[in-house]
Scaffold this motif. Structure first.
Motif, PDB file in Angstrom:
ATOM      1  N   ASN A  18      -9.518   8.987  -9.451  1.00  0.00           N
ATOM      2  CA  ASN A  18      -9.635   8.605 -10.978  1.00  0.00           C
ATOM      3  C   ASN A  18      -8.325   8.658 -11.687  1.00  0.00           C
ATOM      4  O   ASN A  18      -8.441   7.991 -12.610  1.00  0.00           O
ATOM      5  CB  ASN A  18     -10.511   9.968 -11.718  1.00  0.00           C
ATOM      6  N   PHE A  19      -7.266   9.154 -11.017  1.00  0.00           N
ATOM      7  CA  PHE A  19      -6.199   9.183 -11.833  1.00  0.00           C
ATOM      8  C   PHE A  19      -5.523   7.741 -12.034  1.00  0.00           C
ATOM      9  O   PHE A  19      -5.042   7.505 -13.154  1.00  0.00           O
ATOM     10  CB  PHE A  19      -5.006   9.916 -10.910  1.00  0.00           C
ATOM     11  N   TYR A  20      -5.890   6.788 -11.045  1.00  0.00           N
ATOM     12  CA  TYR A  20      -5.270   5.572 -11.141  1.00  0.00           C
ATOM     13  C   TYR A  20      -5.971   4.716 -12.265  1.00  0.00           C
ATOM     14  O   TYR A  20      -5.268   3.699 -12.643  1.00  0.00           O
ATOM     15  CB  TYR A  20      -5.401   4.752  -9.982  1.00  0.00           C
ATOM     16  N   TYR A  44       0.829  -1.149  -0.022  1.00  0.00           N
ATOM     17  CA  TYR A  44      -0.147  -0.125  -0.129  1.00  0.00           C
ATOM     18  C   TYR A  44       0.873   1.563   0.129  1.00  0.00           C
ATOM     19  O   TYR A  44       0.791   2.106  -0.667  1.00  0.00           O
ATOM     20  CB  TYR A  44      -1.052  -0.092   1.138  1.00  0.00           C
ATOM     21  N   ASN A  45       1.867   1.320   0.961  1.00  0.00           N
ATOM     22  CA  ASN A  45       2.716   2.449   1.034  1.00  0.00           C
ATOM     23  C   ASN A  45       3.411   2.471  -0.695  1.00  0.00           C
ATOM     24  O   ASN A  45       3.580   3.873  -0.891  1.00  0.00           O
ATOM     25  CB  ASN A  45       3.489   2.300   2.220  1.00  0.00           C
ATOM     26  N   TYR A  46       4.049   1.486  -0.978  1.00  0.00           N
ATOM     27  CA  TYR A  46       4.644   1.724  -2.314  1.00  0.00           C
ATOM     28  C   TYR A  46       3.616   2.223  -3.464  1.00  0.00           C
ATOM     29  O   TYR A  46       3.922   3.283  -4.089  1.00  0.00           O
ATOM     30  CB  TYR A  46       4.896   0.357  -2.871  1.00  0.00           C
ATOM     31  N   ALA A  89       1.968   6.580  -6.945  1.00  0.00           N
ATOM     32  CA  ALA A  89       0.990   7.556  -7.317  1.00  0.00           C
ATOM     33  C   ALA A  89       1.168   9.155  -7.080  1.00  0.00           C
ATOM     34  O   ALA A  89       0.853   9.873  -7.926  1.00  0.00           O
ATOM     35  CB  ALA A  89      -0.522   7.332  -6.637  1.00  0.00           C
ATOM     36  N   LEU A  90       1.854   9.491  -5.746  1.00  0.00           N
ATOM     37  CA  LEU A  90       1.946  10.756  -5.682  1.00  0.00           C
ATOM     38  C   LEU A  90       3.289  11.182  -6.941  1.00  0.00           C
ATOM     39  O   LEU A  90       3.101  12.153  -7.107  1.00  0.00           O
ATOM     40  CB  LEU A  90       2.771  10.920  -4.328  1.00  0.00           C
ATOM     41  N   HIS A  91       4.132  10.124  -7.024  1.00  0.00           N
ATOM     42  CA  HIS A  91       4.986  10.809  -7.818  1.00  0.00           C
ATOM     43  C   HIS A  91       4.936  10.783  -9.038  1.00  0.00           C
ATOM     44  O   HIS A  91       5.124  11.735  -9.881  1.00  0.00           O
ATOM     45  CB  HIS A  91       6.342   9.565  -7.649  1.00  0.00           C
TER      46      HIS A  91
END
Length: 310
Positions: free
Chosen positions: A294-296, A87-89, A94-96
């Motif tokens: 939505n980005f994912y 999850y952390n990965y 996603a942030l990157h």
């Protein structure tokens, strides 16, 4: 005493000693060859042995169960750690990806399930609530100046219908990746919290300027939709003219903010769920990034679909 009497006495004494001696030897023989016990004592002894056996068997079974339970718990802890690491990965990736405007096609397939869980498990709702709360706290200590030049820029594309922005095949693939109820949850929640923030700013007397990635040719349609959805009363609705359709989106947003500042407006804050509207120059005093699940699931960033915007 007569000689006969002495002889009889010796025979009697010898017989008595012989008899006693035989008795003692016999007694010793009886003790050494066995122990006599009653049937009740034998029953008690056997019952005790059975009880001890059952107790030992129960202890062995208990130890085996405890060992298996420990192994199961250890496996569960390891699985929890692995899930947390994954999850952390995914969250970091996603942030990157958002910061660098990477296409979501590069998003790892293993992270799709975490994105769905982000919505269904209530994390998206919590993040929305926190972000709007931070904005509300910030504006509670500010008042716009009487000259009317303090403005807040709000990216409205999250409010607009997807089918007016995405082609049908893109929307169809989007729905294949996410459960239909998740899509409805995202639509409802982002509309609810955006309206909450909008009302806070409007009631605070702030001048609101709406920004969109869509073409200026859809201005009237977009304005009517916003009014019917309860978002009327903005100061301005900025959309892309024909020359700006060829620009990268961060460049387009930076240009529009720069023009506003040159016209004398003071940008107090920019609100958007997407990084292209929150990067570049002339961002003003504060930036508020709304969560964007939505980005994912998109097929690519907006810069790869210029034809959709025309």
């Amino acid at each position: 005493m007569s000689a006969y009497g002495h002889m009889m006495e010796r025979e009697f004494s010898a017989q008595s000693l012989s008899t006693r001696g035989g008795s003692e030897v016999g007694s010793r023989y009886t003790v050494e060859t066995g122990l006599y016990i009653t049937s009740f004592a034998a029953t008690v002894l056997i019952a005790g042995l059975v009880t001890v056996g059952v107790s030992l068997m129960t202890l062995l079974i208990t130890l085996a169960v405890m060992l298996r339970s420990c192994q199961t718990q250890s496996a569960g802890v390891v699985e929890t750690w692995k899930s947390t690491d994954d999850y952390n990965y995914c969250k970091t990736f996603a942030l990157h990806a958002e910061l660098n405007l990477l296409p979501s096609a590069s998003f790892p397939a293993m992270c799709k399930s975490f994105a769905v869980g982000y919505i269904k498990d209530g994390h998206y709702l919590k993040d929305l609530n926190i972000t709007v709360g931070l904005a509300e706290q910030y504006f509670s200590n500010l008042k716009p100046l009487p000259d009317g030049c303090d403005v807040v820029l709000m990216d409205i594309d999250d409010l607009l219908p997807e089918d007016s922005f995405y082609p049908y095949q893109v929307l169809h693939r989007f729905q294949e990746h996410v459960c239909s109820d998740c899509i409805e949850d995202v639509k409802y929640l982002k509309h609810l919290f955006f309206r909450q923030l909008y009302l806070i700013l409007k009631d605070g007397g702030w001048k609101l300027i709406f920004l969109s990635r869509k073409t200026e040719r859809l201005h009237n349609t977009t304005a009517e939709y916003l009014t019917s959805a309860g978002f009327g009363g903005w100061s301005s609705l900025i959309m892309r003219n024909d020359n700006e359709l060829q620009m990268d989106l961060p460049e387009y947003f930076s240009l529009r903010r720069s023009i506003l500042q040159k016209e004398g407006f003071r940008i107090v804050a920019v609100v958007s769920s997407q990084m292209d509207a929150l990067t570049g120059s002339s961002l003003g005093r504060r930036v508020f990034k709304l969560p964007n699940p939505n980005f994912y699931f998109q097929t690519g960033p907006y810069t790869e679909r210029r034809d959709v915007l025309k």
